[in-house]
Design an enzyme around this catalytic site. Structure first.
Site, mmCIF file in Angstrom:
data_model
loop_
_atom_site.group_PDB
_atom_site.id
_atom_site.type_symbol
_atom_site.label_atom_id
_atom_site.label_comp_id
_atom_site.label_asym_id
_atom_site.label_seq_id
_atom_site.Cartn_x
_atom_site.Cartn_y
_atom_site.Cartn_z
ATOM 1 N N CYS A 1 -7.969 61.614 17.600
ATOM 2 C CA CYS A 1 -6.711 60.841 18.028
ATOM 3 C C CYS A 1 -6.255 61.471 19.030
ATOM 4 O O CYS A 1 -5.095 60.762 19.844
ATOM 5 C CB CYS A 1 -5.458 61.100 16.947
ATOM 6 N N HIS B 1 3.137 63.508 21.085
ATOM 7 C CA HIS B 1 2.297 62.849 19.866
ATOM 8 C C HIS B 1 3.046 62.333 18.750
ATOM 9 O O HIS B 1 2.521 61.200 18.234
ATOM 10 C CB HIS B 1 1.361 63.967 19.787
ATOM 11 N N GLU C 1 4.632 70.745 17.480
ATOM 12 C CA GLU C 1 4.656 70.000 18.815
ATOM 13 C C GLU C 1 6.104 70.480 19.532
ATOM 14 O O GLU C 1 6.055 70.742 20.685
ATOM 15 C CB GLU C 1 4.288 68.738 18.851
ATOM 16 N N LYS D 1 5.169 56.211 18.190
ATOM 17 C CA LYS D 1 4.628 55.692 16.986
ATOM 18 C C LYS D 1 5.689 55.459 15.897
ATOM 19 O O LYS D 1 5.231 54.897 14.737
ATOM 20 C CB LYS D 1 4.010 57.163 16.478
ATOM 21 N N HIS E 1 0.303 54.961 14.032
ATOM 22 C CA HIS E 1 -0.513 55.733 14.785
ATOM 23 C C HIS E 1 -1.878 54.924 14.991
ATOM 24 O O HIS E 1 -2.581 54.806 13.920
ATOM 25 C CB HIS E 1 -0.724 57.126 13.808
ATOM 26 N N PHE F 1 -7.691 65.844 15.331
ATOM 27 C CA PHE F 1 -8.371 66.588 14.202
ATOM 28 C C PHE F 1 -9.469 67.361 14.874
ATOM 29 O O PHE F 1 -10.155 66.819 16.029
ATOM 30 C CB PHE F 1 -9.037 65.756 13.070
#
Length: 405
Positions: free
Chosen positions: A160, A300, A311, A329, A334, A393
């Site tokens: 991502c 994010h 975060e 988002k 996403h 990831f």
């Protein structure tokens, strides 16, 4: 160091086709999530897909035969970006034009469709174009073919963070004088039954099937997972002196890039946010800026319980409660490997417009999250510098810094 300018951008997202439609959608703060007939019968049956996208209209009549959707979205965004920058591919030196695009999955819809064809009708039913339609590198390859860009041609796959990584690599190519122009961004069309089921099995997706529009709620106390989306963004990058010499309109300066690996877990972020903090400090140092120079963070902000808290803690260490934070988002879902590029483009527009879009569905901010998260309505004001975060990831972290032109 020579500055890098953003001279054009193109966007195709769940808020609409084109940068103007996407910007209007994120500023309105209304989620684009809706029930998806292609996901009917699954545990999670909703998504954020691009509305009204017609490959024949937006790409060309042959596109359905030769391109997967992730390529179609990217071609549409790339053409808009190049036109926005005032370039004519018929007249540029293609050998000095590079393409760097982030993509995490590739042509998953083609893969699933062709697997069904083989299972049901035998090997003879499989398209001879299966491989060139599904492999991730073809998104950059097809942009190069379409726009006659014969310089370096790369696809980044950092989950991502892929789109943000692509922008960082593109900036490096310009600063190393490998290219004069780079078309950089990300594209993903991963809303397929298999991919959605895989994320659902992990527990990563929201289960608000009774109210999809309320499902993506970054930084909210009631968040329970992300909403899968799709889309593409392409930015035209040039060295600032070159852009000014040709009289280009500069939307923003791409000032800094930092990257790191958590080296912690397959899917979970480092609880201490060490990699995020390092990547951000590196990006700020690259930009010649201090934390107090940052007015805005496009987070994010996936709407997952773990990501948002970690975060937020890292942002607190880095910036305190100072910058205005948003996660787009909440509106767009996403978009996986495209998300970092989409959010970079939105960060550029935020600086240019002096407007921070709201975080959709943020009704009760998690008390553990001590940030100035914009919600309810856009916030207007003079903005000088912004950070855009992307994580993936495998512990992939990519942080971009943009400055007002």
């Amino acid at each position: 160091m020579t500055a890098v300018a953003v001279t054009g951008l193109g966007l195709v997202t769940a808020a609409g086709i084109g940068a103007q439609a996407t910007w209007a959608g994120v500023c309105a703060g209304r989620s684009a999530a809706r029930r998806d007939p292609n996901l009917a019968g699954l545990a999670v049956d909703f998504s954020c897909t691009v509305p009204g996208f017609d490959p024949a209209l937006h790409v060309g009549t042959r596109s359905r035969l030769i391109h997967d959707r992730f390529v179609q979205l990217a071609l549409t965004a790339a053409r808009e970006a190049v036109a926005d920058a005032g370039h004519d591919p018929a007249g540029w030196d293609g050998a000095r034009v590079g393409v760097v695009v982030g993509c995490g999955l590739g042509g998953v819809a083609t893969w699933e469709r062709q697997q069904r064809a083989m299972t049901e009708n035998g090997p003879g039913s499989v398209s001879a174009l299966l491989i060139p339609m599904l492999v991730p590198n073809m998104v950059a390859g097809n942009i190069a073919i379409d726009l006659k860009a014969t310089g370096p041609n790369l696809v980044t796959a950092t989950a991502c963070a892929s789109g943000a990584t692509a922008l960082g690599i593109a900036r490096d190519l310009l600063l190393a004088d490998r290219c004069d122009i780079v078309l950089a961004g990300g594209s993903e069309a991963g809303v397929s039954p298999l991919i959605v089921t895989g994320f659902a099995q992990m527990g990563a997706l929201s289960r608000r099937t009774d109210d999809p529009a309320a499902a993506s709620r970054p930084f909210d106390a009631g968040r329970d997972g992300f909403v899968i989306g799709e889309g593409s963004a392409v930015l035209v990058l040039e060295r600032e002196p070159d852009a000014r010499a040709r009289g280009a309109h500069i939307r923003a300066r791409f000032a800094g890039y930092g990257a790191s690996a958590d080296a912690h877990h397959l899917t979970a972020p480092d609880p201490q946010g060490t990699g995020v903090i390092k990547a951000t400090y590196d990006a700020l140092r690259d930009a010649g800026l201090a934390p107090e120079d940052i007015d805005h963070v496009n987070a994010h902000g996936t709407s997952t319980p773990l990501n948002d808290e970690i975060e937020a803690n890292a942002l607190g260490v880095l910036f305190g409660a100072g910058p205005a934070v948003t996660s787009t988002k909440g509106v767009l879902g996403h978009a996986l490997g495209a998300a970092g590029a989409i959010e970079a483009a939105l960060s550029v527009l935020t600086l240019q417009q002096g407007t921070v879009p709201p975080t959709a569905n943020l009704e009760h901010q998690d008390p553990k999250i001590d940030l100035d998260v914009v919600a309810g309505a856009p916030r207007h004001g003079r903005l000088k510098a912004a950070v855009s975060n992307s994580f993936g990831f495998g512990g992939q972290n990519a942080v971009l810094v943009f400055a007002a032109a």
